[in-house]
Write a protein that holds these residues in place. Structure first.
Motif, PDB file in Angstrom:
ATOM      1  N   ARG A 136       0.644  24.850  55.588  1.00 18.79           N
ATOM      2  CA  ARG A 136      -0.743  24.987  56.045  1.00 18.79           C
ATOM      3  C   ARG A 136      -1.517  23.681  55.923  1.00 18.79           C
ATOM      4  NH1 ARG A 136       0.519  29.767  53.287  1.00 18.79           N
ATOM      5  NH2 ARG A 136      -0.265  31.712  54.160  1.00 18.79           N
ATOM      6  N   LYS A 137      -2.523  23.576  56.788  1.00 14.46           N
ATOM      7  CA  LYS A 137      -3.555  22.544  56.653  1.00 14.46           C
ATOM      8  C   LYS A 137      -4.837  23.285  56.303  1.00 14.46           C
ATOM      9  CE  LYS A 137      -6.026  19.186  59.504  1.00 14.46           C
ATOM     10  NZ  LYS A 137      -6.040  18.470  60.803  1.00 14.46           N
ATOM     11  N   GLN A 150      -4.829  26.287  59.019  1.00 15.39           N
ATOM     12  CA  GLN A 150      -3.982  26.265  60.212  1.00 15.39           C
ATOM     13  C   GLN A 150      -2.520  26.034  59.850  1.00 15.39           C
ATOM     14  OE1 GLN A 150      -5.232  23.574  63.330  1.00 15.39           O
ATOM     15  NE2 GLN A 150      -4.103  24.763  64.855  1.00 15.39           N
ATOM     16  N   SER A 151      -1.633  26.792  60.495  1.00 15.60           N
ATOM     17  CA  SER A 151      -0.198  26.572  60.377  1.00 15.60           C
ATOM     18  C   SER A 151       0.306  26.066  61.719  1.00 15.60           C
ATOM     19  CB  SER A 151       0.528  27.873  60.021  1.00 15.60           C
ATOM     20  OG  SER A 151       0.094  28.345  58.770  1.00 15.60           O
ATOM     21  N   ILE A 152       1.493  25.488  61.732  1.00 14.86           N
ATOM     22  CA  ILE A 152       2.063  24.960  62.971  1.00 14.86           C
ATOM     23  C   ILE A 152       2.256  26.080  63.985  1.00 14.86           C
ATOM     24  CG2 ILE A 152       4.203  24.075  63.969  1.00 14.86           C
ATOM     25  CD1 ILE A 152       4.390  22.297  61.515  1.00 14.86           C
TER      26      ILE A 152
ATOM     27  N   GLU B  62       1.520  15.145  57.766  1.00 15.39           N
ATOM     28  CA  GLU B  62       1.201  16.079  58.853  1.00 15.39           C
ATOM     29  C   GLU B  62       2.259  16.118  59.953  1.00 15.39           C
ATOM     30  OE1 GLU B  62      -2.809  15.677  60.196  1.00 15.39           O
ATOM     31  OE2 GLU B  62      -2.859  17.716  60.979  1.00 15.39           O
ATOM     32  N   ILE B  64       5.461  16.792  62.088  1.00 15.08           N
ATOM     33  CA  ILE B  64       6.361  17.944  62.051  1.00 15.08           C
ATOM     34  C   ILE B  64       7.809  17.455  61.952  1.00 15.08           C
ATOM     35  CG2 ILE B  64       7.188  19.972  63.292  1.00 15.08           C
ATOM     36  CD1 ILE B  64       4.380  20.146  64.503  1.00 15.08           C
ATOM     37  N   ASP B 145       8.543  22.307  59.718  1.00 15.01           N
ATOM     38  CA  ASP B 145       7.137  22.455  59.340  1.00 15.01           C
ATOM     39  C   ASP B 145       6.523  21.081  59.126  1.00 15.01           C
ATOM     40  OD1 ASP B 145       4.704  23.606  58.238  1.00 15.01           O
ATOM     41  OD2 ASP B 145       5.899  25.369  57.766  1.00 15.01           O
ATOM     42  N   MET B 146       5.298  21.057  58.602  1.00 17.41           N
ATOM     43  CA  MET B 146       4.665  19.777  58.269  1.00 17.41           C
ATOM     44  C   MET B 146       5.493  19.091  57.182  1.00 17.41           C
ATOM     45  SD  MET B 146       0.737  21.005  57.913  1.00 17.41           S
ATOM     46  CE  MET B 146       0.499  22.678  58.492  1.00 17.41           C
ATOM     47  N   ALA B 149       4.463  19.715  53.648  1.00 20.55           N
ATOM     48  CA  ALA B 149       4.728  21.059  53.138  1.00 20.55           C
ATOM     49  C   ALA B 149       6.183  21.187  52.684  1.00 20.55           C
ATOM     50  CB  ALA B 149       4.405  22.102  54.207  1.00 20.55           C
TER      51      ALA B 149
END
Lengths: 159, 205
Positions: A136-137, A150-152, B62, B64, B145-146, B149
């Motif tokens: 998440r951001k 927000q998630s991807i 951030e 991906i 994902d990011m 994360a």
């Protein structure tokens, strides 16, 4: 509008139209504490539930047990009133569900620890977007205490 | 006081050497899977960083990425990650499946997971052969994902409490940079001591 970035294990505060952002919350939990009337708020990016063996004293923002009191203190220093504090949290996902059983995953432990320490510090929890399997951001708009998560591949969610 | 802050230049060289041997074997395995596509490996970097500083290793939180994670046990403990940017991951899946447009569907994900598994176990096998240590990889975990994360989840799962984290990072890229990525080894506490004992005890000429 000043955007302040909160990295892993760190705590930042902002006033007025300040915006606090943390990116890449996986099992970590983002904690926002704010005083809406005074328009001041802070954010922590909590890495693990608890420090052990006296480690982590130099970086209180890393652990839920040290981060919550430090965040409360930081927002008070910035002019917030403890009695007016509210909190919103996001994160605590389990990105590798195959490797970690749901019951003992780090993300869930972090969420539980953050909630426990918010309660111990008498800060009411007003919103949350936690667990699941996605990163998440998290963005806190200090002025009105709005948190956007927000998630991807997902639409932003307001909590 | 943290052990990793006190590494001697000789110990740092040894960790780089581990990275070299491991990543050399890992990239040649990957190259073979890609029909002998040429992969360039950058000299491994031993980074000793604070938790927030480690996000610089992964190209910012951030972006991906596809991340494959394996926990290491046996004679030494540690954690391994294979991180590739989204574009590279698609290129990789596409070239493995012989398709133009790759997707991260069930098939795509299982290809990524298996490639990551082979890359990481090749790395570990080379280190195991060099040191004679028994090194056991866990099953692989995959997340798309990011980067932040994925990376923070790996470090948190590793329960890293110290102020400074030691990461042996090796970058690689294909000739046209269509496929690029990082291979990371985070040695555990017990891992360090055993590596140094064996490697320093060996006559290295």
């Amino acid at each position: 509008m000043a955007e302040i970035f909160v990295n892993m294990g760190q705590i930042e505060v902002a006033r007025a139209d300040g915006v606090l952002v943390t990116v890449g919350l996986g099992s970590c939990v983002g904690v926002a504490i704010y005083d809406r009337e005074r328009m001041v708020g802070g954010m922590a990016h909590v890495f693990l539930a608890a420090s052990k063996d006296g480690k982590g004293i130099t970086q209180p923002g890393k652990f839920a047990d040290t981060a919550i009191p430090a965040l409360v203190e930081a927002v008070m220093q910035a002019g917030g009133r403890r009695s007016a504090f509210q909190a919103k949290i996001a994160g605590g996902a389990n990105l590798f569900p195959k490797l970690q059983a749901a019951s003992l995953n780090v993300g869930r432990q972090n969420v539980m620890a953050v909630k426990e320490h918010l309660q111990l510090n008498n800060v009411p929890l007003r919103g949350e977007d936690v667990e699941g399997n996605s990163g998440r951001k998290m963005t806190l708009y200090v002025k009105d205490g709005i948190v956007v998560v927000q998630s991807i591949g997902d639409k932003p969610r307001e909590i | 006081m943290d052990d990793s802050q006190q590494l001697t230049p000789q110990q740092l060289d040894l960790l780089r050497e581990l990275g070299n041997i491991g990543a050399g074997n890992a990239t040649s395995a990957l190259s073979m899977m890609l029909q002998d596509r040429k992969l360039e490996m950058v000299v491994p970097e031993v980074a000793i960083l604070s938790l927030p500083e480690t996000t610089t290793l992964i190209g910012g939180p951030e972006a991906i990425v596809a991340g494959i994670y394996i926990a290491v046990s046996g004679d030494v403990d540690g954690h391994m990650a294979f991180l590739i940017p989204e574009g590279s991951a698609k290129e990789l899946v596409g070239s493995m499946l012989g398709e133009e447009s790759a997707k991260f569907d069930e098939m795509g994900c299982s290809v990524l997971e298996e490639v990551g598994n082979i890359v990481i176990t090749s790395y570990l096998n080379a280190i195991s052969e060099m040191t004679g240590l028994m090194i056991m990889p866990s099953v692989p975990g995959l997340a798309i994902d990011m980067a932040g994360a994925i990376w923070s989840s790996i470090l948190a799962g590793a329960e890293i409490l110290d102020d400074f984290i030691t990461v042996i990072k090796t970058d690689f890229a294909s000739e046209g940079k269509q496929i690029a990525g990082h291979i990371m080894l985070i040695p555990g506490k017990a891992g360090f001591g055993k590596f140094f004992k064996i490697l320093l005890g060996t006559d290295r000429g």
